[in-house]
Design a protein around this motif. Structure first.
Motif, PDB file in Angstrom:
ATOM      1  N   ILE A  48       0.805  -1.211   0.000  1.00 36.07           N
ATOM      2  CA  ILE A  48       0.000   0.000   0.000  1.00 36.07           C
ATOM      3  C   ILE A  48       0.849   1.276   0.000  1.00 36.07           C
ATOM      4  O   ILE A  48       0.459   2.281  -0.593  1.00 36.07           O
ATOM      5  N   GLY A  49       2.000   1.245   0.659  1.00 37.42           N
ATOM      6  CA  GLY A  49       2.854   2.434   0.693  1.00 37.42           C
ATOM      7  C   GLY A  49       3.333   2.834  -0.691  1.00 37.42           C
ATOM      8  O   GLY A  49       3.219   4.006  -1.083  1.00 37.42           O
ATOM      9  N   SER A  50       3.846   1.873  -1.430  1.00 34.62           N
ATOM     10  CA  SER A  50       4.323   2.191  -2.781  1.00 34.62           C
ATOM     11  C   SER A  50       3.156   2.462  -3.726  1.00 34.62           C
ATOM     12  O   SER A  50       3.297   3.212  -4.694  1.00 34.62           O
ATOM     13  N   ALA A  51       1.974   1.898  -3.443  1.00 34.18           N
ATOM     14  CA  ALA A  51       0.784   2.207  -4.246  1.00 34.18           C
ATOM     15  C   ALA A  51       0.432   3.682  -4.091  1.00 34.18           C
ATOM     16  O   ALA A  51       0.140   4.368  -5.065  1.00 34.18           O
ATOM     17  N   HIS A  52       0.482   4.170  -2.856  1.00 33.95           N
ATOM     18  CA  HIS A  52       0.225   5.595  -2.635  1.00 33.95           C
ATOM     19  C   HIS A  52       1.292   6.457  -3.312  1.00 33.95           C
ATOM     20  O   HIS A  52       0.960   7.470  -3.939  1.00 33.95           O
ATOM     21  N   ALA A  53       2.547   6.065  -3.205  1.00 33.47           N
ATOM     22  CA  ALA A  53       3.614   6.830  -3.847  1.00 33.47           C
ATOM     23  C   ALA A  53       3.416   6.866  -5.367  1.00 33.47           C
ATOM     24  O   ALA A  53       3.529   7.936  -5.989  1.00 33.47           O
ATOM     25  N   ASP A  54       3.104   5.729  -5.965  1.00 29.30           N
ATOM     26  CA  ASP A  54       2.856   5.687  -7.415  1.00 29.30           C
ATOM     27  C   ASP A  54       1.643   6.535  -7.788  1.00 29.30           C
ATOM     28  O   ASP A  54       1.642   7.233  -8.805  1.00 29.30           O
ATOM     29  N   GLY A  55       0.607   6.484  -6.960  1.00 26.95           N
ATOM     30  CA  GLY A  55      -0.596   7.269  -7.219  1.00 26.95           C
ATOM     31  C   GLY A  55      -0.352   8.763  -7.104  1.00 26.95           C
ATOM     32  O   GLY A  55      -0.862   9.553  -7.912  1.00 26.95           O
ATOM     33  N   ILE A  56       0.423   9.156  -6.116  1.00 28.70           N
ATOM     34  CA  ILE A  56       0.764  10.572  -5.960  1.00 28.70           C
ATOM     35  C   ILE A  56       1.557  11.061  -7.163  1.00 28.70           C
ATOM     36  O   ILE A  56       1.282  12.129  -7.715  1.00 28.70           O
ATOM     37  N   ASN A  57       2.524  10.270  -7.599  1.00 27.45           N
ATOM     38  CA  ASN A  57       3.301  10.642  -8.796  1.00 27.45           C
ATOM     39  C   ASN A  57       2.402  10.727 -10.024  1.00 27.45           C
ATOM     40  O   ASN A  57       2.539  11.644 -10.843  1.00 27.45           O
ATOM     41  N   TRP A  58       1.478   9.794 -10.173  1.00 28.39           N
ATOM     42  CA  TRP A  58       0.544   9.803 -11.302  1.00 28.39           C
ATOM     43  C   TRP A  58      -0.315  11.064 -11.259  1.00 28.39           C
ATOM     44  O   TRP A  58      -0.557  11.703 -12.277  1.00 28.39           O
ATOM     45  N   ALA A  59      -0.770  11.432 -10.058  1.00 29.55           N
ATOM     46  CA  ALA A  59      -1.598  12.632  -9.892  1.00 29.55           C
ATOM     47  C   ALA A  59      -0.820  13.886 -10.290  1.00 29.55           C
ATOM     48  O   ALA A  59      -1.338  14.746 -11.010  1.00 29.55           O
TER      49      ALA A  59
ATOM     50  N   SER B 218      -0.300  14.051 -13.989  1.00 33.98           N
ATOM     51  CA  SER B 218      -1.554  14.270 -14.706  1.00 33.98           C
ATOM     52  C   SER B 218      -2.173  15.639 -14.430  1.00 33.98           C
ATOM     53  O   SER B 218      -3.222  15.960 -14.975  1.00 33.98           O
ATOM     54  N   GLY B 219      -1.549  16.428 -13.570  1.00 36.15           N
ATOM     55  CA  GLY B 219      -1.991  17.798 -13.349  1.00 36.15           C
ATOM     56  C   GLY B 219      -3.131  17.996 -12.360  1.00 36.15           C
ATOM     57  O   GLY B 219      -3.775  19.038 -12.368  1.00 36.15           O
ATOM     58  N   TYR B 220      -3.362  17.031 -11.481  1.00 34.53           N
ATOM     59  CA  TYR B 220      -4.403  17.219 -10.484  1.00 34.53           C
ATOM     60  C   TYR B 220      -3.931  18.190  -9.401  1.00 34.53           C
ATOM     61  O   TYR B 220      -2.757  18.232  -9.065  1.00 34.53           O
ATOM     62  N   ARG B 221      -4.872  18.970  -8.877  1.00 36.37           N
ATOM     63  CA  ARG B 221      -4.551  19.972  -7.859  1.00 36.37           C
ATOM     64  C   ARG B 221      -4.848  19.460  -6.452  1.00 36.37           C
ATOM     65  O   ARG B 221      -4.246  19.915  -5.483  1.00 36.37           O
ATOM     66  N   THR B 222      -5.788  18.525  -6.325  1.00 37.78           N
ATOM     67  CA  THR B 222      -6.183  18.003  -5.021  1.00 37.78           C
ATOM     68  C   THR B 222      -6.254  16.487  -5.091  1.00 37.78           C
ATOM     69  O   THR B 222      -6.779  15.934  -6.065  1.00 37.78           O
ATOM     70  N   LEU B 223      -5.747  15.830  -4.048  1.00 37.27           N
ATOM     71  CA  LEU B 223      -5.721  14.365  -4.019  1.00 37.27           C
ATOM     72  C   LEU B 223      -6.311  13.891  -2.695  1.00 37.27           C
ATOM     73  O   LEU B 223      -5.944  14.363  -1.632  1.00 37.27           O
ATOM     74  N   ILE B 224      -7.221  12.942  -2.795  1.00 37.53           N
ATOM     75  CA  ILE B 224      -7.770  12.260  -1.629  1.00 37.53           C
ATOM     76  C   ILE B 224      -7.358  10.801  -1.753  1.00 37.53           C
ATOM     77  O   ILE B 224      -7.526  10.190  -2.796  1.00 37.53           O
ATOM     78  N   THR B 225      -6.815  10.242  -0.674  1.00 36.86           N
ATOM     79  CA  THR B 225      -6.439   8.826  -0.706  1.00 36.86           C
ATOM     80  C   THR B 225      -7.347   8.053   0.228  1.00 36.86           C
ATOM     81  O   THR B 225      -7.840   8.560   1.228  1.00 36.86           O
ATOM     82  N   MET B 226      -7.598   6.801  -0.143  1.00 35.59           N
ATOM     83  CA  MET B 226      -8.443   5.934   0.677  1.00 35.59           C
ATOM     84  C   MET B 226      -7.673   4.674   1.005  1.00 35.59           C
ATOM     85  O   MET B 226      -6.839   4.237   0.283  1.00 35.59           O
TER      86      MET B 226
END
Length: 92
Positions: free
Chosen positions: A70-81, A84-92
């Motif tokens: 899950i830790g690296s999943a969040h890191a990969d997701g944050i990098n993807w965000a 991709s130019g997102y301004r706000t990120l919510i993680t679950m």
């Protein structure tokens, strides 16, 4: 138009839950995109998510080749965000 908000959801063997999660998020009527990061779930979660993404342009799936955690999943997701130019990120 792409949303500025991204909801990040790591998955592993969540095939029975992802449709319910999505319906509850969609019921909130948020202007948000959703990124699922699946670690090659043996129950077919990744394949189900791919089918759902084909039908809904606000769903994205990042399939990873194995169970990385899950830790690296969040890191990969944050990098993807960020990429991709997102301004706000919510993680679950």
């Amino acid at each position: 138009m792409k949303s500025e908000l991204l909801i990040l959801i790591p998955t592993y063997n969540e095939k029975e839950n992802v449709e319910k999660i999505l319906s509850q998020i969609f019921a909130l009527s948020l202007s948000a995109d959703i990124l699922f990061i699946d670690d090659n779930s043996p129950d077919g979660t990744g394949q189900l998510l791919e089918e759902m993404a084909k039908k809904n342009k606000s769903i994205f799936v990042l399939n990873r080749p194995g169970k990385k955690g899950i830790g690296s999943a969040h890191a990969d997701g944050i990098n993807w965000a960020y990429d991709s130019g997102y301004r706000t990120l919510i993680t679950m």
